[in-house]
Design an enzyme around this catalytic site. Sequence first.
Site, PDB file in Angstrom:
ATOM      1  N   THR A  37       1.237  -8.939   8.878  1.00 47.24           N
ATOM      2  CA  THR A  37       1.700  -9.776   7.626  1.00 47.24           C
ATOM      3  C   THR A  37       2.686  -8.884   6.972  1.00 47.24           C
ATOM      4  OG1 THR A  37      -0.509 -10.776   8.051  1.00 47.24           O
ATOM      5  CG2 THR A  37       0.814 -11.496   6.224  1.00 47.24           C
ATOM      6  N   LEU A  61      -3.068 -10.865  14.900  1.00 48.41           N
ATOM      7  CA  LEU A  61      -2.432 -10.296  13.510  1.00 48.41           C
ATOM      8  C   LEU A  61      -3.224  -9.969  12.481  1.00 48.41           C
ATOM      9  CD1 LEU A  61       0.474 -10.673  12.111  1.00 48.41           C
ATOM     10  CD2 LEU A  61      -0.380 -12.950  11.290  1.00 48.41           C
ATOM     11  N   CYS A  62      -2.821  -8.892  11.732  1.00 47.06           N
ATOM     12  CA  CYS A  62      -3.735  -8.559  10.382  1.00 47.06           C
ATOM     13  C   CYS A  62      -2.652  -8.259   9.416  1.00 47.06           C
ATOM     14  CB  CYS A  62      -4.494  -7.425  10.801  1.00 47.06           C
ATOM     15  SG  CYS A  62      -3.708  -5.804  11.485  1.00 47.06           S
ATOM     16  N   GLU A  63      -2.963  -7.041   8.711  1.00 40.68           N
ATOM     17  CA  GLU A  63      -2.118  -6.794   7.628  1.00 40.68           C
ATOM     18  C   GLU A  63      -0.946  -5.874   8.149  1.00 40.68           C
ATOM     19  OE1 GLU A  63      -1.799  -8.031   4.585  1.00 40.68           O
ATOM     20  OE2 GLU A  63      -0.311  -6.591   3.754  1.00 40.68           O
TER      21      GLU A  63
END
Length: 372
Positions: free
Chosen positions: A337, A308-310
């Site tokens: 996110t 998961l990242c932005e």
Amino acid sequence: MYFKQMLDERCGCASYLVASRQSREAAIIDPAVDTQQYQALLAERNFRLRYVIDTHVHADHVSGARALRDKFGAALCLHQSVQATYPFRPLSDGEELELGQLRLRVLHTPGHRAELISILIVNPPRSPEPSMVLTGDSLLVGDVGRPDFGGGDPAAQYESLTRLLRLPDWVAVFPGHFEGPCGKGMCGRPSTTIGFERLYNPLARQERGQFVSTLTDGVPARPLNMTAIEATNRGLADMPWAMLTTSPQVPEVDIEALERRPPDALLIDVREPGEYAHGHVPGAINLPQADLASRLNEVPRDRPVLLLCERGVRSYRAAQFLMQMGAERVVSVRGGTAAWRAAGKPLALGDTRIEKSLVTESAWTHAGGSCS
Ligand SMILES: [Fe+2]
């Protein structure tokens, strides 16, 4: 004189071979880890490699400099301030390297990193003035090198840019990158001139304060596996496999699947610590993409792993790298996110004493692979 620019599409890097056609001596600047291309050219042209120069310790790709030194017995040259575990010929500002009739004049142009040098090329039989400058990641086409890779300094970058832009208009500029994570607004052309950049580089007419804030706002995250790549380039590690060289198809899931993930799944947030601390999906652990290769043993092989990242760009590249390393149960969370936040789902906070990162999600915040 002979001059050739070599572009590496995978990491947006440029390297150079400069030679004297009189003495047959050659220098290679900022070589990629794949040295076959230089070996072929040296053989084809019957050049003898005398110098291998890295303009700085690279954080986004593994250098081929030591391999070339070992193969050809060339002098490996770096700025005198570089801390490395292997011996090298230290260069200082103003020094000139002889290459047949050519002179390679060293300009110390710190900013992107403290040790960064530019190389002015002078061909005295043609002109006492330089005709070209290899700028590493100081002056880029339409941009300058970002200063946040460790040891960088935006004010020093301002001074270096000012110094380079005092060169004559006609000097051709050949940078260390035409794309990639070392800048944030490169034009994409592989070369330019001092005169054009003085007029049209958006950073060239900014006064110091504005320049510094432009450089420190909204930077891309540190590149994928930067820690391992930089350590390898300093001789502290031997991890050339930390470059992403493949482009596997990564399975992606949405935030609903993230919410319903199996209980044994590990959720890894690959954003910077300052992004994670100020709001992450509950249950996620933080392993920044820059540290992924050096902390690979923290990624389990016997459980599902969700990255998961932005917004889903960094996590996709990180998942590609894990698949390159043989992981099979890896997925990337589409929308990241930001999608979780937009759906109004709860966020957890970490250690908010860590300064919030002003990171911009970018397809180029990685050390290789193709952009989608
Ligand atoms: Fe760089």
